[in-house]
Design a protein around this motif. Sequence first.
Motif, PDB file in Angstrom:
ATOM      1  N   PRO A 155      -7.529   5.258   6.463  1.00  0.00           N
ATOM      2  CA  PRO A 155      -7.524   5.434   5.016  1.00  0.00           C
ATOM      3  C   PRO A 155      -7.212   4.143   4.259  1.00  0.00           C
ATOM      4  N   GLU A 156      -6.748   3.141   4.967  1.00  0.00           N
ATOM      5  CA  GLU A 156      -6.455   1.830   4.388  1.00  0.00           C
ATOM      6  C   GLU A 156      -6.535   0.800   5.509  1.00  0.00           C
ATOM      7  N   MET A 160      -3.856  -5.543   5.196  1.00  0.00           N
ATOM      8  CA  MET A 160      -4.219  -5.946   3.833  1.00  0.00           C
ATOM      9  C   MET A 160      -3.313  -5.242   2.822  1.00  0.00           C
ATOM     10  N   SER A 161      -2.996  -3.991   3.072  1.00  0.00           N
ATOM     11  CA  SER A 161      -2.085  -3.279   2.183  1.00  0.00           C
ATOM     12  C   SER A 161      -0.728  -3.970   2.143  1.00  0.00           C
ATOM     13  N   LYS A 166      -0.074  -3.109  -1.936  1.00  0.00           N
ATOM     14  CA  LYS A 166      -0.685  -1.962  -2.610  1.00  0.00           C
ATOM     15  C   LYS A 166      -1.673  -1.274  -1.673  1.00  0.00           C
ATOM     16  N   LYS A 167      -2.034  -0.058  -2.013  1.00  0.00           N
ATOM     17  CA  LYS A 167      -3.049   0.697  -1.290  1.00  0.00           C
ATOM     18  C   LYS A 167      -4.413   0.435  -1.932  1.00  0.00           C
ATOM     19  N   PRO A 168      -5.499   0.705  -1.207  1.00  0.00           N
ATOM     20  CA  PRO A 168      -6.820   0.513  -1.819  1.00  0.00           C
ATOM     21  C   PRO A 168      -7.081   1.507  -2.939  1.00  0.00           C
ATOM     22  N   ASP A 169      -7.784   1.048  -3.953  1.00  0.00           N
ATOM     23  CA  ASP A 169      -8.199   1.928  -5.045  1.00  0.00           C
ATOM     24  C   ASP A 169      -9.305   2.877  -4.619  1.00  0.00           C
ATOM     25  N   ALA A 170     -10.138   2.435  -3.683  1.00  0.00           N
ATOM     26  CA  ALA A 170     -11.272   3.256  -3.254  1.00  0.00           C
ATOM     27  C   ALA A 170     -11.659   2.894  -1.825  1.00  0.00           C
ATOM     28  N   VAL A 171     -12.169   3.908  -1.107  1.00  0.00           N
ATOM     29  CA  VAL A 171     -12.714   3.719   0.240  1.00  0.00           C
ATOM     30  C   VAL A 171     -14.111   4.337   0.214  1.00  0.00           C
ATOM     31  N   ASN A 296     -16.245   0.337   3.110  1.00  0.00           N
ATOM     32  CA  ASN A 296     -15.519  -0.776   2.488  1.00  0.00           C
ATOM     33  C   ASN A 296     -14.293  -0.279   1.752  1.00  0.00           C
ATOM     34  N   TYR A 297     -13.341  -1.200   1.588  1.00  0.00           N
ATOM     35  CA  TYR A 297     -12.048  -0.914   0.964  1.00  0.00           C
ATOM     36  C   TYR A 297     -11.897  -1.832  -0.237  1.00  0.00           C
ATOM     37  N   TRP A 298     -11.698  -1.230  -1.402  1.00  0.00           N
ATOM     38  CA  TRP A 298     -11.501  -1.981  -2.634  1.00  0.00           C
ATOM     39  C   TRP A 298     -10.024  -1.983  -3.002  1.00  0.00           C
TER      40      TRP A 298
END
Length: 323
Positions: A155-156, A160-161, A166-171, A296-298
């Motif tokens: 999920p992340e 990078m988190s 922070k956590k990703p805004d979108a996956v 991808n992870y934003w």
Amino acid sequence: MAGAGREGETPALRAVRRCLVAFPAEARELGLTESVPYLDSLLSPLEFYREWVCPNKPCVIRNAFSHWPALKKWTLTYLRKVAGSKMVSVAVTPNGYADAVYQDRFVMPEERHMLFSNFLDIVEKKVISPSVFYVQKQCSNLIEEFPELLGDVEPEIPWMSEALGKKPDAVNFWLGESAAVTSLHKDHYENLYCVISGEKHFLLHPPSDRPFIPYELYLPATYCISEDGSFQVVDKKAADKVPWIPLDPLNPDLEQYPEYAQARPLQCTVKAGEMLYLPSLWFHHVQQSHGCIAVNYWYDMEYDLKYSYYQLLDSLTKAVALV
């Protein structure tokens, strides 16, 4: 944007124009490479932040997600078995270009809701369609539309988190035909792009190339399919114009946009099992092999001095273009 200035310019404006031409070359000399580097192993979160995020430099990381079950499991047969009966959002266009300039409009795709199995029939060419289909909805569609697949990835991206705090805004989940192309644009995200199968072809420009990249304002519109199967471009009512890049970097019209000749794009191919770190504000144009699958992870960017520098560069470029 000639470095020598134009007739009737004030000395101040001429100086700004010279700076805009010189700045990208100076930025390259300060650390931007002529190609996208490859890393064969992960760095610590602190090292990655210091060496890649802070200087805003892209890289391709091998073996970054070799532990994901998706690398072995995600065949089209498996996806059909797990999610084939679901209704999903698919971008449909006549030419493969969603969210792109066409006929003096910024045209978005028809968003068609269809069984995922019917979409896979098109990708596998069991059904032939003159249109181009692409699962590319960028609103965390992996989580919202394909939760059955989440257990095969993450999920992340944990390191990078930790690096960004922070956590990703979108996956997002991506799957489509080779004719599907992402037009040149930039995002306000730190982007980790993971190719599961097939390959993605990226053409990249650093933010410092902004003086050479044209923007124009376009009325927004949407592709709509008519009863005879042809596409119509339908304007969105009472909508503000959208700033977008009209230039095709693979076949640039240098007569119309001569400044682009001074830009220095980077190109890289991201293969299955590889992850591209695409820094915030980098311009990118994307192609893919047929049936390529990616996630991808934003992560939202920091609106810090780096962002302020870009805004200044963007504002100066616009001011010079008005003269």
